[in-house]
Structure formats: C-alpha cells, structure tokens
Write a protein that holds these residues in place. Structure first.
Motif, PDB file in Angstrom:
ATOM      1  N   ILE A 148     -86.648  70.777  -3.200  1.00  0.00           N
ATOM      2  CA  ILE A 148     -86.143  71.932  -3.654  1.00  0.00           C
ATOM      3  C   ILE A 148     -85.351  71.713  -5.259  1.00  0.00           C
ATOM      4  CG2 ILE A 148     -86.058  73.324  -1.561  1.00  0.00           C
ATOM      5  CD1 ILE A 148     -82.878  72.763  -1.649  1.00  0.00           C
ATOM      6  N   GLY A 149     -85.337  70.516  -5.441  1.00  0.00           N
ATOM      7  CA  GLY A 149     -84.464  70.215  -6.485  1.00  0.00           C
ATOM      8  C   GLY A 149     -84.054  68.702  -6.522  1.00  0.00           C
ATOM      9  N   ALA A 150     -83.624  68.179  -7.427  1.00  0.00           N
ATOM     10  CA  ALA A 150     -83.002  66.655  -7.660  1.00  0.00           C
ATOM     11  C   ALA A 150     -81.675  66.766  -7.852  1.00  0.00           C
ATOM     12  CB  ALA A 150     -83.733  66.079  -8.702  1.00  0.00           C
ATOM     13  N   ILE A 151     -80.974  65.746  -7.340  1.00  0.00           N
ATOM     14  CA  ILE A 151     -79.747  65.469  -7.525  1.00  0.00           C
ATOM     15  C   ILE A 151     -79.394  64.169  -8.233  1.00  0.00           C
ATOM     16  CG2 ILE A 151     -78.721  67.018  -5.734  1.00  0.00           C
ATOM     17  CD1 ILE A 151     -78.280  64.671  -3.968  1.00  0.00           C
ATOM     18  N   ILE A 152     -78.463  64.198  -8.942  1.00  0.00           N
ATOM     19  CA  ILE A 152     -78.104  62.854  -9.597  1.00  0.00           C
ATOM     20  C   ILE A 152     -76.613  62.354  -9.295  1.00  0.00           C
ATOM     21  CG2 ILE A 152     -77.866  61.456 -11.903  1.00  0.00           C
ATOM     22  CD1 ILE A 152     -79.674  63.410 -13.054  1.00  0.00           C
ATOM     23  N   ILE A 153     -76.483  61.140  -8.717  1.00  0.00           N
ATOM     24  CA  ILE A 153     -75.356  60.618  -8.216  1.00  0.00           C
ATOM     25  C   ILE A 153     -74.832  59.692  -9.336  1.00  0.00           C
ATOM     26  CG2 ILE A 153     -74.089  59.091  -6.635  1.00  0.00           C
ATOM     27  CD1 ILE A 153     -76.005  60.142  -4.632  1.00  0.00           C
ATOM     28  N   PHE A 154     -73.842  59.877 -10.016  1.00  0.00           N
ATOM     29  CA  PHE A 154     -73.301  59.051 -11.106  1.00  0.00           C
ATOM     30  C   PHE A 154     -72.536  57.979 -10.894  1.00  0.00           C
ATOM     31  CE2 PHE A 154     -74.245  63.413 -12.575  1.00  0.00           C
ATOM     32  CZ  PHE A 154     -75.023  63.256 -13.480  1.00  0.00           C
ATOM     33  N   PRO A 155     -72.065  56.844 -11.926  1.00  0.00           N
ATOM     34  CA  PRO A 155     -70.973  55.899 -11.746  1.00  0.00           C
ATOM     35  C   PRO A 155     -70.016  56.378 -11.247  1.00  0.00           C
ATOM     36  CG  PRO A 155     -72.598  55.421 -13.505  1.00  0.00           C
ATOM     37  CD  PRO A 155     -72.883  56.951 -13.194  1.00  0.00           C
ATOM     38  N   MET A 156     -69.295  57.549 -11.698  1.00  0.00           N
ATOM     39  CA  MET A 156     -67.823  57.916 -11.405  1.00  0.00           C
ATOM     40  C   MET A 156     -67.822  58.371 -10.099  1.00  0.00           C
ATOM     41  SD  MET A 156     -67.787  61.751 -13.476  1.00  0.00           S
ATOM     42  CE  MET A 156     -68.939  62.790 -13.262  1.00  0.00           C
ATOM     43  N   VAL A 157     -69.129  58.689  -9.315  1.00  0.00           N
ATOM     44  CA  VAL A 157     -69.037  59.201  -7.997  1.00  0.00           C
ATOM     45  C   VAL A 157     -69.204  57.922  -7.125  1.00  0.00           C
ATOM     46  CG1 VAL A 157     -70.491  60.333  -5.949  1.00  0.00           C
ATOM     47  CG2 VAL A 157     -70.229  61.522  -8.331  1.00  0.00           C
ATOM     48  N   TRP A 158     -69.970  56.944  -7.514  1.00  0.00           N
ATOM     49  CA  TRP A 158     -69.717  55.717  -6.732  1.00  0.00           C
ATOM     50  C   TRP A 158     -68.549  54.961  -6.906  1.00  0.00           C
ATOM     51  CZ3 TRP A 158     -73.851  55.847  -4.104  1.00  0.00           C
ATOM     52  CH2 TRP A 158     -75.142  55.890  -4.579  1.00  0.00           C
ATOM     53  N   GLY A 159     -67.843  55.254  -8.074  1.00  0.00           N
ATOM     54  CA  GLY A 159     -66.287  54.703  -8.011  1.00  0.00           C
ATOM     55  C   GLY A 159     -65.466  55.450  -7.264  1.00  0.00           C
TER      56      GLY A 159
ATOM     57  N   ILE B 224     -69.304  69.072  -5.695  1.00  0.00           N
ATOM     58  CA  ILE B 224     -69.518  69.629  -6.866  1.00  0.00           C
ATOM     59  C   ILE B 224     -70.600  68.840  -7.860  1.00  0.00           C
ATOM     60  CG2 ILE B 224     -67.861  69.264  -8.676  1.00  0.00           C
ATOM     61  CD1 ILE B 224     -67.578  72.085  -9.224  1.00  0.00           C
ATOM     62  N   THR B 225     -70.837  67.376  -7.554  1.00  0.00           N
ATOM     63  CA  THR B 225     -71.740  66.932  -8.366  1.00  0.00           C
ATOM     64  C   THR B 225     -72.953  67.226  -7.764  1.00  0.00           C
ATOM     65  OG1 THR B 225     -70.242  65.006  -8.854  1.00  0.00           O
ATOM     66  CG2 THR B 225     -72.573  64.322  -8.849  1.00  0.00           C
ATOM     67  N   LEU B 226     -72.996  67.047  -6.291  1.00  0.00           N
ATOM     68  CA  LEU B 226     -74.442  67.356  -5.668  1.00  0.00           C
ATOM     69  C   LEU B 226     -74.977  68.792  -6.040  1.00  0.00           C
ATOM     70  CD1 LEU B 226     -73.739  65.415  -2.312  1.00  0.00           C
ATOM     71  CD2 LEU B 226     -74.943  64.546  -4.485  1.00  0.00           C
ATOM     72  N   LEU B 227     -74.101  69.451  -5.882  1.00  0.00           N
ATOM     73  CA  LEU B 227     -74.388  71.248  -5.843  1.00  0.00           C
ATOM     74  C   LEU B 227     -74.814  71.440  -7.466  1.00  0.00           C
ATOM     75  CD1 LEU B 227     -74.195  74.045  -5.134  1.00  0.00           C
ATOM     76  CD2 LEU B 227     -71.429  74.198  -5.629  1.00  0.00           C
ATOM     77  N   THR B 228     -73.950  70.998  -8.389  1.00  0.00           N
ATOM     78  CA  THR B 228     -74.463  71.479  -9.818  1.00  0.00           C
ATOM     79  C   THR B 228     -75.714  70.603 -10.217  1.00  0.00           C
ATOM     80  OG1 THR B 228     -72.065  71.320 -10.336  1.00  0.00           O
ATOM     81  CG2 THR B 228     -73.493  71.370 -12.239  1.00  0.00           C
ATOM     82  N   SER B 229     -75.720  69.487  -9.780  1.00  0.00           N
ATOM     83  CA  SER B 229     -77.102  68.784 -10.030  1.00  0.00           C
ATOM     84  C   SER B 229     -78.220  69.482  -9.558  1.00  0.00           C
ATOM     85  CB  SER B 229     -77.006  67.528  -9.666  1.00  0.00           C
ATOM     86  OG  SER B 229     -77.994  66.470  -9.790  1.00  0.00           O
ATOM     87  N   LEU B 230     -78.161  70.132  -8.221  1.00  0.00           N
ATOM     88  CA  LEU B 230     -79.190  70.754  -7.625  1.00  0.00           C
ATOM     89  C   LEU B 230     -79.580  72.079  -8.450  1.00  0.00           C
ATOM     90  CD1 LEU B 230     -81.309  70.854  -5.138  1.00  0.00           C
ATOM     91  CD2 LEU B 230     -79.331  72.183  -3.838  1.00  0.00           C
ATOM     92  N   VAL B 231     -78.405  72.595  -8.723  1.00  0.00           N
ATOM     93  CA  VAL B 231     -78.625  73.987  -9.276  1.00  0.00           C
ATOM     94  C   VAL B 231     -79.145  74.019 -11.020  1.00  0.00           C
ATOM     95  CG1 VAL B 231     -77.325  75.971 -10.249  1.00  0.00           C
ATOM     96  CG2 VAL B 231     -76.786  75.313  -7.959  1.00  0.00           C
ATOM     97  N   ALA B 232     -78.589  72.850 -11.718  1.00  0.00           N
ATOM     98  CA  ALA B 232     -78.903  72.653 -12.836  1.00  0.00           C
ATOM     99  C   ALA B 232     -80.450  72.266 -13.134  1.00  0.00           C
ATOM    100  CB  ALA B 232     -78.111  71.798 -13.524  1.00  0.00           C
TER     101      ALA B 232
END
Length: 458
Positions: free
Chosen positions: A46-57, A186-194
C-alpha cells in the motif's frame, strides 16, 4: 524528540568530563555506524516506508541503554539527555538556513500555515480522547490527550490539577510514550502517507510540525525522500510550522485545548457519573483486604513519584563541553554523509555555533524570549535574499547534511531512554494505542487542513 525535564522536578545535578566522554564515545561510534549503513526502503504494497540512519541511531542507542550485560548508569543516561537539549539548538540553527531562502513560499502559504495548526492542537482530542475513554483510562485521559504532551504540558496540567493528579500522570504517560516511540512511529507514518503522492509536499511539511524537534526532523526526512526536489521548501515549512506549534501551543493549550479536553471528557463520561449519583451513596465499610490493598497502592505511588523525580532530574553540563562534543559528533556524521570532510563543513558548523552562542546570549539578556526563537529569527534573516552575505553563509551551511545532525540528536536520545522504560511499564499498555492515535490524528488532520487551505490561497 525533546529533552527538557518536567516542571515537577527542581533538582539539577552537575556533570563533568568523566561522565560526558563515555557517552560521547558511544554516540560517536553508533552515529557513524548508522550513517555508514544508510537508509532502508521497505515496500508494504500500500506504500513504501523508509527507515533513516537517525532512526537506526535511536534504536541502537535505546538497545545500549536498556541492555543488562554492561548497564548504562542513570547518570550517563542523564548526560545524554542534557546533550540532546543542546543538539536541538544546532538542529534548529541548521533548519533556520532553510527558512530564509523559503520565505517567499512561507509568506504565500501564510493563512494555510496558521489554519493547519488547528489540526496539531485539537487533532488529538478528536480521536485519541474518545479512545482513552473507551479504554477506561480515567481522568488521566484529559492530560494524555489534550496535546502531544511535550514539556510545556507539564506546567499547564500541574498548575490546573496539581502534580499528584491523575491528569498529570496522563501527561507523563504521553510524554514518555512520545519520547520512546514518537520519532520512530512518525517516520513510518509520514513515509507511508508521503509515498501515496496524494498530498502537496508543503501540506505534509506543515503536518510534520507537531511541536517536537525530533519528531519534526524524522517526519520531514520521510517527506524529503518522497519529494527530493522540494527539500529546501519542505525543511523551511516544517521548521516554521513546528515553531508556531511550540509558541501557540502554550496559549492554545491553556485557554482552549485543555478546557475543551476536560469538557469533552465530562460529556463522554456523564452517563457513568449519573449512574453513580442515581445509585446513591456507597457504604464506606471497607474490608481489611481492601485497606491493605490501599496501603500497597499508596506505597507504589510514592515509589513511582520518587523514580520519576530521580530519572527526570536535569544534568547540567558546561556549555563549552556540550558544544565541543556535539561539534565533533556532528562534523563526523556530516563528513560520512558527504563522503568526505571538507573545509565547507567546518565553516558551516562554525556559523551554526556562532548563531547558537549569540542567541543564547540574547536569551539570557532578555530573559523572556527563548534561544530557539532568536536562532530561528536571526538564522532566517541572514540566510534570506535580503541579507547581503546570505550567499556565502548558505553555501557553507548547506554542506552540513541536515539529517546528520538529526542522527546525532536521536542517537543521544536513544542512549537516554533506558531510564524511562520503568515509568512506561508502570503506566500500563493503554497509553500505546492512545499515543499512536494521538500522533496519527495530529499529523493527518493538520495535513488535510493544510491541503485544503493551500488550495484556497494558492
């Protein structure tokens, strides 16, 4: 993600380099490692999510913070929290250099920018409050759902209901939840919606300004990943939206959001209260078992308050030490992001440090205007087309990757979070669905309002 202590805690401890250096070393290793790893894209259909280095950190920092093999002491975690507080200033300084060049767009979106704040300030009440009532959270519902509950919320609720009230415990619950999970969710939510590509990127950027620096940074990163050509405008709009939410949030929270939440809660629970009145007074005879249970509960509440006071007491670091550590961490991660260290990165950090120091001095002189307001205002002006030296300044600062600063900030935030886990466990599981709905409602409602408002004024 925010880092100030709650207002019920008056104690402030001092720390020295013996506590600061181990945390700095841990953060340096984690931040550089996750910056090398980079981002990961996950397709959900239904969409893609992007996990960024800051989330890994943030995740790795949290794992280090809660592991039992080599426990990270409470004082070390509080040092990490103190460093986050200064890292936020550097993040705001970097964002200010995106506001200046974007001022024409911001002026054009003016009415939309103000209207969408309704979504941030009241969105949580519309959906999260009824859910909390349904889950029977009691009066803690009011404190947990009148806003996303960052630092100013403690003062509002403490003044109105008292620091030992159920409403105050609701604020604490949402604060801990947002600190632990807000940026990740909010990273996952915004990535999906965007990635649905149905909203204007500027509307999404307005929705990102939820009043928390860490959440705003995480959300803006996801929007930029979907709309890379609009990076400058997105960062500028998100920064201004977040500043407006923070400033207006205090006044709207006191005079509108908190009274509305209280009234709404009473309306939703009115039938239960009427049933209690109709049933007449309840006999006050209590069994020995009930009295014993009350004593145990009172003791648990006392220990809980002591634990809150101990874990949330501020750790004070010398400014020179905080800025020195953060500059080393920041330059390192920025160099990895840029695939090499350059004089421009060093110059960019020098400019941001100067902006932070001048703003702190002005805040100390005025005593009524926060450093963040000065950083945003001065930074926006000197990076705008109206300042004679904006070209040179922008060229240097823009070599510092915005996300690299967010990576440092969230890595330190993760290292500070272990101390808050027992508090969340004590509060219970109900805050998790309520917190998820509150963040979702705040972001989506403000984005939808901004989308329509932009259509009206464009």
């Amino acid at each position: 993600m925010s880092t100030s202590t709650n207002t019920s805690t008056a104690r402030t401890d001092k720390a020295d380099t013996r506590l600061t250096l181990p945390i700095a070393a841990l953060a340096f290793v984690i931040a550089l490692a996750v910056q090398f790893i980079g981002q990961a894209k996950i397709d959900l259909g239904i969409g893609a999510i992007i996990i960024f280095p800051m989330v890994w950190g943030l995740i790795l920092g949290l794992l280090v913070s809660i592991q039992k093999f080599k426990p990270l002491g409470l004082d070390l975690q509080r040092v990490a929290a103190a460093l986050v507080g200064v890292a936020v200033l550097l993040l705001v300084a970097r964002l200010a250099f995106n506001i200046g060049p974007s001022l024409p767009s911001l002026i054009k979106a003016g009415p939309a920018l103000l209207l969408q704040e309704v979504g941030h300030l009241l969105g949580t009440i519309v959906l999260a409050l009824p859910l909390a009532v349904l889950l029977r959270m009691g009066k803690a519902t009011v404190g947990a759902t009148f806003s996303l509950d960052r630092e100013p919320s403690f003062a509002m609720v403490s003044e109105k209901y008292g620091p030992d009230s159920d409403q105050y415990r609701g604020v604490l619950a949402m604060y801990v939840f947002g600190t632990l999970f807000g940026a990740i969710f909010i990273t996952l939510l915004t990535s999906l919606v965007a990635n649905w590509k149905i909203f204007d990127p500027l509307a999404l950027a307005m929705g990102a300004g939820v009043g928390s620096g860490s959440m705003m940074a995480a959300s803006a990163a996801s929007i930029i990943a979907a709309y890379p050509a609009d990076q400058e405008a997105i960062l500028g709009m998100a920064a201004v939206s977040n500043l407006i939410t923070t400033i207006l949030g205090v006044y709207v929270g006191i005079y509108i959001a908190l009274p509305v939440a209280d009234k709404f809660y009473k309306v939703l629970t009115r039938n239960k209260e009427n049933q209690k009145v109709a049933a007449g007074p309840v006999p006050q005879v209590r069994s020995e078992a009930e009295l014993a249970h009350d004593e145990v509960q009172a003791e648990e509440n006392r220990r809980f308050r002591e634990e809150v006071a101990r874990s949330s007491a501020a750790m004070k670091l010398p400014l020179w030490l905080s800025l020195s550590v953060l500059t080393v961490l920041g330059v390192g991660t920025a160099a990895v992001a840029a695939k090499g260290l350059s004089l421009s990165i060093l110059a960019g950090y020098g400019i941001m440090l100067a902006l932070v120091l001048v703003s702190l001095l002005l805040a100390k002189i005025t005593r009524k205007i926060s450093a963040i307001v000065f950083i945003t205002t001065i930074g926006a002006y000197i990076s705008s087309p109206w300042f004679f030296g904006s070209g040179v300044l922008n060229e240097a600062v823009k070599t510092v990757d915005f996300l690299s600063i967010a990576t440092v900030m969230l890595t330190l935030a993760g290292l500070s979070l272990g101390k808050d886990i027992p508090l969340l466990r004590n509060i219970g599981w109900k805050i998790i669905p309520v917190g998820l709905v509150a963040i979702t409602a705040s972001f989506l409602l403000s984005t939808v309002i901004a989308e329509f408002a932009l259509g009206l004024w464009h």
